[in-house]
Design an enzyme around this catalytic site. Structure first.
Site, PDB file in Angstrom:
ATOM      1  N   GLU A  69       0.798  -1.221   0.000  1.00 55.38           N
ATOM      2  CA  GLU A  69       0.000   0.000   0.000  1.00 55.38           C
ATOM      3  C   GLU A  69       0.837   1.280   0.000  1.00 55.38           C
ATOM      4  O   GLU A  69       0.297   2.365   0.221  1.00 55.38           O
ATOM      5  CB  GLU A  69      -0.940  -0.001   1.206  1.00 55.38           C
ATOM      6  CG  GLU A  69      -1.928  -1.159   1.221  1.00 55.38           C
ATOM      7  CD  GLU A  69      -2.854  -1.104   2.420  1.00 55.38           C
ATOM      8  OE1 GLU A  69      -3.886  -0.425   2.319  1.00 55.38           O
ATOM      9  OE2 GLU A  69      -2.543  -1.733   3.438  1.00 55.38           O
ATOM     10  N   SER A 101      -6.358  -2.697   1.428  1.00 53.13           N
ATOM     11  CA  SER A 101      -6.587  -2.276   0.041  1.00 53.13           C
ATOM     12  C   SER A 101      -6.934  -3.436  -0.889  1.00 53.13           C
ATOM     13  O   SER A 101      -6.727  -3.366  -2.096  1.00 53.13           O
ATOM     14  CB  SER A 101      -5.369  -1.516  -0.512  1.00 53.13           C
ATOM     15  OG  SER A 101      -5.191  -0.311   0.189  1.00 53.13           O
ATOM     16  N   SER A 159     -11.424   9.693  -1.218  1.00 51.19           N
ATOM     17  CA  SER A 159     -11.569   8.546  -0.328  1.00 51.19           C
ATOM     18  C   SER A 159     -12.889   8.599   0.440  1.00 51.19           C
ATOM     19  O   SER A 159     -13.509   9.653   0.592  1.00 51.19           O
ATOM     20  CB  SER A 159     -10.406   8.489   0.656  1.00 51.19           C
ATOM     21  OG  SER A 159      -9.180   8.304  -0.017  1.00 51.19           O
TER      22      SER A 159
END
Length: 324
Positions: free
Chosen positions: A15, A165, A298
């Site tokens: 990530e 993720s 996000s």
């Protein structure tokens, strides 16, 4: 007097690029009249302060300081934007605790606990939080697809236990394909989790401490164009993230109540964003993210915006919670 804030980003997991993007957004939106922000890259090949000209200065790990043109810089607070190890799993936070440096995340034990999916599920089951049926495997364990399918059914999800993720996750429809899915998950972690598929509406909800109160943010509905909410869906536009979620008032109240219960049961502080599947109107907990994505696109920033909270206010609040 302005406070020196280290924004840590990067990390040691898959990530790293996402984390650097989040950290740069924090740097962009942090109130420069109140704070002196410093971008600190925590990477496998070293820890560096990166200035606006992309020049790098080595971080002194003995006291987490930086020397710039003969001036030693120390930090009043660390803003944790590392997704995955060593930020989200609590490792680097234990280091800051030893140094007496404040940070925006929960204590290291809570971070380590919530980063471990199966340990989190084990704790929450004691609080009667509904979850999927699970099978746990460690690298080297024998694999019996028939026994796994008998417990969790098909389709099922195979996940790394300590990863984010959606790296290493597979949705499996046939028993013989479990082997490939397990191998893929082991590329991310030595522990894996195999869960039953829950049919229903997927939602995500943030819970934060805001101005001294526990605040449940507006709920986001996740509609993936792919088979599930995978990396493409999360980061490459292959999903709809609808805030507020298109659910009934009764469902909304249930999600908010269970989200607050989970946050409290795990003794959390700082940021959190948890995922649930509504099965026949009942929320089933999937996992908690304690360093959620913090870019403008996000989910948690979307929810904060819906609640009337800007990114500058969101980030300032996280720091002030620690400085106060």
């Amino acid at each position: 007097m302005k406070k020196n804030i280290a924004i840590i980003m990067g990390g040691y997991s898959s990530e790293v690029a996402i984390s650097i993007k989040s950290g740069n957004v924090v740097y962009k939106h942090l109130n420069k009249e109140k704070y002196n922000p410093y971008r600190i890259h925590i990477l496998n090949d070293g820890w560096f302060y990166v200035d606006d000209n992309e020049l790098q200065y080595l971080v002194n790990k003995h006291d987490f300081s930086v020397e710039i043109e003969g001036n030693k810089i120390t930090f009043d607070c660390v803003f944790n934007a590392i997704h995955g190890a060593p930020g989200e799993n609590g490792v680097i936070l234990a280091y800051f605790d030893l140094l007496g440096i404040k940070h925006t995340s929960a204590p290291f034990y809570q971070m380590a606990l919530t980063f471990n999916k199966r340990d989190t599920l084990s704790v929450l089951q004691k609080y009667e939080i509904p979850t999927a049926t699970s099978v746990y495997l460690n690298k080297g364990n024998s694999v019996n697809p028939d026994e796994i399918v008998a417990k969790v059914g098909l389709p099922c999800f195979v996940k790394p236990n300590n990863a984010g993720s959606s790296f290493g996750i597979s949705k499996v429809y046939e028993a013989h394909k479990l082997y490939d899915a397990i191998d893929k998950a082991y590329q991310e972690d030595d522990e894996i989790l195999i869960e039953s598929f829950l049919e229903g509406t997927e939602v995500s909800v943030g819970v934060i401490e805001y101005k001294g109160e526990l605040l449940v943010l507006p709920i986001t509905e996740i509609v993936s164009e792919n088979d599930f909410f995978d990396y493409e869906a999360k980061y490459e536009g292959k999903s709809q993230e609808i805030t507020p979620a298109r659910i009934t008032t009764e469902e909304e109240n249930k999600v908010k109540a269970i989200a607050k219960k989970v946050y409290t049961a795990l003794n959390m502080s700082g940021f959190s964003r948890s995922e649930y599947i509504l099965v026949n109107g009942e929320p089933h907990f999937l996992e908690m993210n304690t360093v959620p994505g913090l870019t403008e696109e996000s989910i948690l920033p979307q929810q904060a915006s819906e609640a009337g909270i800007t990114l500058t206010e969101l980030f300032d609040n996280a720091i002030q919670n620690q400085l106060n």
